[in-house]
Design a protein around this motif. Structure first.
Motif, PDB file in Angstrom:
ATOM      1  N   VAL A  70      46.541  34.297  71.890  1.00  0.00           N
ATOM      2  CA  VAL A  70      46.522  35.401  70.937  1.00  0.00           C
ATOM      3  C   VAL A  70      47.891  36.063  70.855  1.00  0.00           C
ATOM      4  CG1 VAL A  70      45.554  37.674  70.468  1.00  0.00           C
ATOM      5  CG2 VAL A  70      44.051  35.816  71.156  1.00  0.00           C
ATOM      6  N   LEU A  74      50.089  36.577  67.472  1.00  0.00           N
ATOM      7  CA  LEU A  74      50.485  37.924  67.031  1.00  0.00           C
ATOM      8  C   LEU A  74      51.998  38.085  67.076  1.00  0.00           C
ATOM      9  CD1 LEU A  74      47.897  40.263  68.750  1.00  0.00           C
ATOM     10  CD2 LEU A  74      47.983  39.535  66.385  1.00  0.00           C
ATOM     11  N   GLN A  89      35.620  35.488  68.898  1.00  0.00           N
ATOM     12  CA  GLN A  89      36.916  35.684  69.549  1.00  0.00           C
ATOM     13  C   GLN A  89      38.070  35.800  68.567  1.00  0.00           C
ATOM     14  OE1 GLN A  89      36.913  32.321  72.130  1.00  0.00           O
ATOM     15  NE2 GLN A  89      35.630  33.305  73.670  1.00  0.00           N
ATOM     16  N   GLU A  92      39.194  39.093  64.432  1.00  0.00           N
ATOM     17  CA  GLU A  92      40.213  40.001  63.931  1.00  0.00           C
ATOM     18  C   GLU A  92      41.451  39.269  63.456  1.00  0.00           C
ATOM     19  OE1 GLU A  92      41.184  43.980  65.242  1.00  0.00           O
ATOM     20  OE2 GLU A  92      39.857  43.569  66.925  1.00  0.00           O
ATOM     21  N   LEU A  93      41.747  38.138  64.109  1.00  0.00           N
ATOM     22  CA  LEU A  93      42.901  37.349  63.676  1.00  0.00           C
ATOM     23  C   LEU A  93      42.668  36.829  62.265  1.00  0.00           C
ATOM     24  CD1 LEU A  93      43.652  35.305  66.921  1.00  0.00           C
ATOM     25  CD2 LEU A  93      44.957  37.194  65.983  1.00  0.00           C
ATOM     26  N   GLN A 373      33.748  39.909  72.863  1.00  0.00           N
ATOM     27  CA  GLN A 373      34.225  39.625  74.209  1.00  0.00           C
ATOM     28  C   GLN A 373      34.233  40.903  75.048  1.00  0.00           C
ATOM     29  OE1 GLN A 373      34.722  36.375  74.825  1.00  0.00           O
ATOM     30  NE2 GLN A 373      34.869  36.918  76.986  1.00  0.00           N
ATOM     31  N   ASP A 374      34.488  42.021  74.385  1.00  0.00           N
ATOM     32  CA  ASP A 374      34.505  43.318  75.060  1.00  0.00           C
ATOM     33  C   ASP A 374      33.141  43.610  75.692  1.00  0.00           C
ATOM     34  OD1 ASP A 374      35.431  45.793  75.829  1.00  0.00           O
ATOM     35  OD2 ASP A 374      34.959  46.739  73.905  1.00  0.00           O
TER      36      ASP A 374
END
Lengths: 409, 308
Positions: A70, A74, A89, A92-93, A373-374
């Motif tokens: 990640v 980013l 996972q 957001e990407l 995942q959180d």
């Protein structure tokens, strides 16, 4: 990493024979023996197209590799392609526009018709567009039993969880650990989910994790699941190993009665040259609820400015789901193919059980698909604390679990 | 020094007073990069982190403010509370034991023992190892089946039990042992340097006055070594707050969550859980803890001087 890729690119340019040869760096965390052999199949197939697979294996588990992957995306240093698990996972990407849209390829290759179960493709879909190529299915919902351990204890090999719990005292009397379990949080987290599915049932797990229903999370049915998990804790009290494969080894050598672990454990039995049915027994869904969750791995392709790399990315995406590639990869990996129309050839008794369940459509989404995942990490923290502390009561733990679910997204 | 420089410049220029900004110009230009680094990297990024701790940032930083939600969640998370408790126990014990052991070893070496340099090397050696190596070594030493417990049992004491890393109640002391083993050597060397700086005449005077040796140390030498103690204190405290790798190597936070520490919480939340907001909230709390300790101390240390 970068200078190495640079040198590789330079040599590729210097030799310059293949007109359209493009180097594509692929990151993944498949580093154990069987996994490396499986990923080599992908590399072989991709090299055969005239491109070059640059292997970017990251040692350690997904929890080590994911942050690296990640941060590279980013940080503006994207790789050509990367492994991630099915599920949320990469959410957001994708939303940030960092992942390549594969819809075009998916339509050209007819993924919608061939991918079975179709939920795998849903996991790759955001706003009607497909962003990843699923490559295999792994399921957590298995229990592995040592036939030798039960023979030594003088009791028949159980056919479900209830019988297993009943047989536990006999195993203990014979000096065996009834249940093998490694001390890492993800192992307790996974095993809890299997017990939740088997003891609580598929509706309960959907209510709690899917719909985040607080009544169900505080209800008596879920309390039963916690009692069962507390029972598992007692049965595994003497199991002090750390890694999952050490725990599997306790089962293989007959020191422990059984282990709740995903189907990747099967590779360990194969390496130890044991035969399903004779040396070990497998119970999908703990023998209570014959169902498989459809977790697994998928490849994502970060957006790249270089048109040559983009072309190579598309080529690789299409290649991953080709029938011959699927067969070559999955037979080495010990996982199930993502398309129902390929034949893996001779498979052992356990794999056959799994494929049958898949064909019959007895499937459920994996934890990674319904929770972030959180939330998963928070649950794992709770479960590992519960597991390590015998004075932690199931009632308190249920309340803490409900708390986590109440603020989950 | 500055006043002399100013006078020379004045003498050279003769007529008009110099611009104070142009005084020591080259030195000022040379320090601009460091000043910028400090401002942008340290202050700027700290501010950015604090601001984002009030947002619901997940994998990517977003300015989507949610008030104190992240802090609410942080302080209701068991793992964070356990981490804080562990840091407090580790911090207090580490501070006391490192100072006491470090000073005692230094004082013993200072009594003109034979082979002093050999002892000094031995004590300082662990400091040359990384925390990861230290952690692994002590993980093996404290493993009941391989380490100390096994050795003592094989000598005949069958019931001997020593497995701190497997007991949730005392696991943090298992980590403390490894931390002390690694860290005291350096403090000892610093203390020794301080002791060597003490004038021989002080000792002679104390002997003439008939003050016992231990009393000389406690009442005369230690107060004289105040700057050395301050240096040691800063080194030890920074080591305590950033403790992370030792825990990862020795126990990875286990058994259960019994040996978790705040820095590990921050890392796990930011990278493994993909929840930047929660990680930032936790790191802001760590900053606050350091500030609470540091500001009164800095006030006493530097504020006092100005008044005097």
């Amino acid at each position: 990493m970068k200078p190495i890729t640079g040198i590789l690119a330079a040599t590729a340019l210097a030799s310059g024979t293949a007109a359209f040869a493009t180097d594509l760096e692929v990151t993944h965390w498949w580093t154990s023996g069987g996994e490396a052999a499986a990923v080599a199949e992908f590399a072989k197939a991709f090299d055969a197209t005239g491109n070059q697979w640059v292997d970017g294996a990251i040692a350690g588990s997904g929890n080590t590799a994911r942050p690296i992957i990640v941060s590279r995306i980013l940080g503006g240093d994207p790789m050509g392609a990367t492994q991630l698990n099915h599920g949320r996972q990469a959410e957001e990407l994708i939303e940030a526009g960092l992942m390549m849209d594969l819809t075009e390829i998916a339509e050209a290759e007819g993924w919608k018709d061939i991918v079975n179960p179709s939920t795998l493709l849903d996991g790759c879909t955001v706003d009607g567009k497909i962003y990843c190529a699923p490559v295999n299915i792994h399921s957590w919902q298995w229990m592995w039993l040592s036939n030798k351990a039960f023979e030594d204890a003088g009791v028949p090999v159980p056919t479900n969880w209830t019988e297993f719990v009943e047989a536990a005292p006999a195993l203990e009397a014979a000096g065996k650990i009834p249940l093998a379990m490694g001390q890492q949080p993800w192992q307790q987290g996974g095993a809890f989910n299997v017990i939740l599915t088997a003891v609580g049932g598929i509706e309960l797990i959907d209510k709690i994790q899917g719909q985040k229903d607080m009544d169900a999370a505080m209800g008596p049915e879920f309390a039963e699941v916690w009692t069962a998990f507390a029972k598992a804790r007692d049965m595994a009290a003497k199991s002090t190993v750390q890694d999952w494969n050490q725990a599997t080894n306790l089962v293989i050598t007959g020191q422990a009665g059984g282990q709740i672990m995903g189907d990747w454990a099967q590779g360990e039995f194969q390496v130890a040259e044991q035969t399903a049915g004779e040396d070990y027994t497998c119970l999908p869904g703990l023998g209570l609820e014959a169902i498989l969750d459809t977790g697994g791995d998928a490849f994502y392709f970060p957006v790249n400015d270089d048109p040559e790399i983009t072309a190579a990315q598309k080529e690789l995406a299409a290649l991953l789901l080709k029938p011959e590639v699927q067969v070559a990869f999955n037979s080495k990996k010990g996982s199930m193919p993502v398309r129902g129309d390929v034949d893996l050839g001779t498979v052992n008794a356990c794999m056959k059980k799994g494929l049958d369940l898949l064909a019959a459509g007895n499937i459920m989404p994996s934890r990674e698909q319904v929770l972030t995942q959180d939330t998963i990490n928070e649950i794992n923290d709770l479960l590992t604390e519960f597991w390590a502390d015998p004075s932690y009561s199931p009632e308190d733990a249920q309340k803490a679990y409900a708390d986590i679910i109440s603020r989950a997204e | 020094m500055t006043s002399t420089d100013a006078r020379t410049v004045e003498a050279g220029n003769g007529s008009r007073p110099p611009n104070p900004l142009l005084k020591n110009l080259s030195a000022k230009i040379a320090s601009v990069p460091m000043a910028l680094t400090a401002l942008v990297i340290f202050l700027g990024c700290t501010g950015w982190t604090v601001v984002h701790s009030f947002t619901s940032s997940k994998l990517l930083p977003k300015l989507d403010f949610v008030g104190l939600d992240q802090y609410d969640r942080l302080w209701s998370t068991r793992r964070w509370l356990v981490s804080i408790e562990n840091l407090a126990i580790y911090g207090i014990c580490s501070l006391i034991f490192t100072l006491v052991i470090g000073f005692t070893l230094a004082a013993l070496l200072d009594r003109k023992v034979r082979f002093e340099s050999a002892f000094r090397t031995i004590y300082l050696y662990p400091f040359a190892l990384s925390f990861i190596v230290t952690g692994l070594v002590w993980q093996w030493l404290l493993n009941p089946e391989l380490g100390i417990q096994n050795v003592v049992r094989s000598l005949g004491w069958e019931s001997f039990s020593f497995d701190p890393l497997y007991n949730p109640d005392i696991v943090i002391f298992g980590i403390l042992i490894a931390g002390l083993w690694q860290g005291t050597g350096l403090i000892m060397v610093i203390m020794l340097a301080g002791l060597r700086g003490i004038d021989e005449d002080i000792w002679k005077a104390a002997r003439v006055d008939g003050i016992p040796v231990w009393k000389t140390y406690v009442l005369v030498i230690i107060p004289m070594m105040r700057p050395v103690f301050v240096t040691a204190l800063v080194l030890i405290t920074s080591g305590i707050v950033k403790i992370y790798d030792l825990v990862v190597a020795q126990t990875s936070g286990g058994p259960g969550i019994a040996s978790e520490v705040p820095a590990k919480y921050v890392y796990d939340r930011m990278f493994s859980s993909q929840n930047l907001g929660q990680g930032f909230a936790a790191s802001t709390m760590m900053l606050l803890m350091v500030a609470i300790i540091l500001i009164p101390w800095a006030y006493l240390e530097f504020g006092g001087k100005k008044r005097g």
